[in-house]
Scaffold this motif. Structure first.
Motif, short mmCIF file in Angstrom:
data_model
loop_
_atom_site.label_atom_id
_atom_site.label_comp_id
_atom_site.label_asym_id
_atom_site.label_seq_id
_atom_site.Cartn_x
_atom_site.Cartn_y
_atom_site.Cartn_z
N UNK A 144 27.51 126.64 108.84
CA UNK A 144 27.64 126.87 107.65
C UNK A 144 26.38 127.16 106.85
N UNK A 145 26.30 128.35 106.03
CA UNK A 145 25.13 128.54 105.58
C UNK A 145 25.11 128.98 104.04
N UNK A 146 24.28 128.52 103.46
CA UNK A 146 24.38 128.71 101.83
C UNK A 146 22.97 129.21 101.45
N UNK A 147 22.83 130.34 100.68
CA UNK A 147 21.75 130.85 100.13
C UNK A 147 21.98 130.91 98.74
N UNK A 148 20.84 130.58 97.83
CA UNK A 148 20.92 130.40 96.29
C UNK A 148 19.54 130.63 95.72
N UNK A 149 19.58 130.76 94.48
CA UNK A 149 18.45 131.27 93.51
C UNK A 149 17.91 129.90 92.89
N UNK A 150 18.67 128.81 92.62
CA UNK A 150 18.23 127.72 92.17
C UNK A 150 19.09 126.57 92.36
N UNK A 151 18.86 125.30 92.38
CA UNK A 151 19.68 124.18 92.78
C UNK A 151 19.43 122.95 91.89
N UNK A 152 20.39 122.37 91.58
CA UNK A 152 20.05 120.89 90.90
C UNK A 152 21.24 119.90 91.45
N UNK A 153 20.58 118.83 92.10
CA UNK A 153 21.47 117.91 92.75
C UNK A 153 21.03 116.61 92.07
N UNK A 169 30.91 130.14 105.36
CA UNK A 169 31.48 129.00 105.75
C UNK A 169 32.45 129.27 107.10
N UNK A 170 32.27 128.33 108.10
CA UNK A 170 33.23 128.68 109.41
C UNK A 170 34.32 127.81 109.30
N UNK A 171 35.45 128.09 109.37
CA UNK A 171 36.53 127.30 109.28
C UNK A 171 37.07 127.33 110.81
N UNK A 172 37.72 126.06 110.86
CA UNK A 172 38.44 125.87 112.27
C UNK A 172 39.91 126.17 112.06
N UNK A 173 40.38 126.86 113.07
CA UNK A 173 42.03 127.30 113.05
C UNK A 173 42.65 126.27 113.85
#
Length: 173
Positions: A144-153, A169-173
């Motif tokens: 799974x891969x996420x690309x973003x401009x800004x993040x707050x955690x 996001x890769x889903x299992x079937x």
């Protein structure tokens, strides 16, 4: 001849005085450089965080510079054990000022749960336990891969706020 040299010196002095009298005295602030010098410098720093039973964290830096208002770590690396997760964090530079730790350039976070995070700058507040990246970032976990401009955690509440998100996001079937 001596009189001519004297008049030339007086003329240059007069021009300089007129210039200084007409210039803004606050203009000199624009030419000031930050001349802060490190109070202390330490090379090849290794620091351990321990409790009664084990070493829970290891922090390394090639160089530590202590200034009046901040500490600066160059080529910073850390390994932190919290619960059953082992966290790895590295950056080219880390600055500690008050409760904030600012990781700068090539910030990389990994853990043993296959989570990977990369950005150019991350600010972590030790008191509020909130990590903020206002720069572009890439986060992966397994495939799974996420690309973003800004993040707050928020580490306490386990809440994430992301702007400009694109996710694969890769889903299992």
């Amino acid at each position: 001849m001596v009189v001519k040299i004297f008049y030339a010196v007086i003329a240059i002095f007069s021009i300089a005085m007129v210039f200084l009298a007409s210039s803004d005295p606050y203009f000199v602030e624009d030419f000031k450089k930050d001349l802060s010098v490190a109070n202390m410098q330490v090379n090849d720093v290794v620091d351990y965080e321990i409790n009664a039973t084990m070493i829970s964290a290891r922090y390394e830096a090639d160089e530590l510079n202590r200034y009046n208002k901040e500490d600066e770590f160059l080529i910073f690396k850390s390994e932190i054990l919290r619960g059953d997760l082992l966290h790895f964090l590295s950056s080219d530079k880390a600055k500690i000022q008050g409760d904030n730790i600012r990781f700068i350039q090539n910030v990389v976070y990994d853990n043993n749960d296959s989570l990977n995070f990369k950005s150019d700058e991350v600010v972590y507040n030790q008191k509020t336990k909130i990590a903020v990246s206002k720069n572009d970032f890439v986060m992966t976990q397994n495939s799974d891969k996420i690309v973003g401009k800004s993040l707050e955690y928020d580490l306490k509440n386990k809440q994430t706020k992301i702007k400009g998100i694109k996710a694969w996001i890769e889903q299992e079937r």
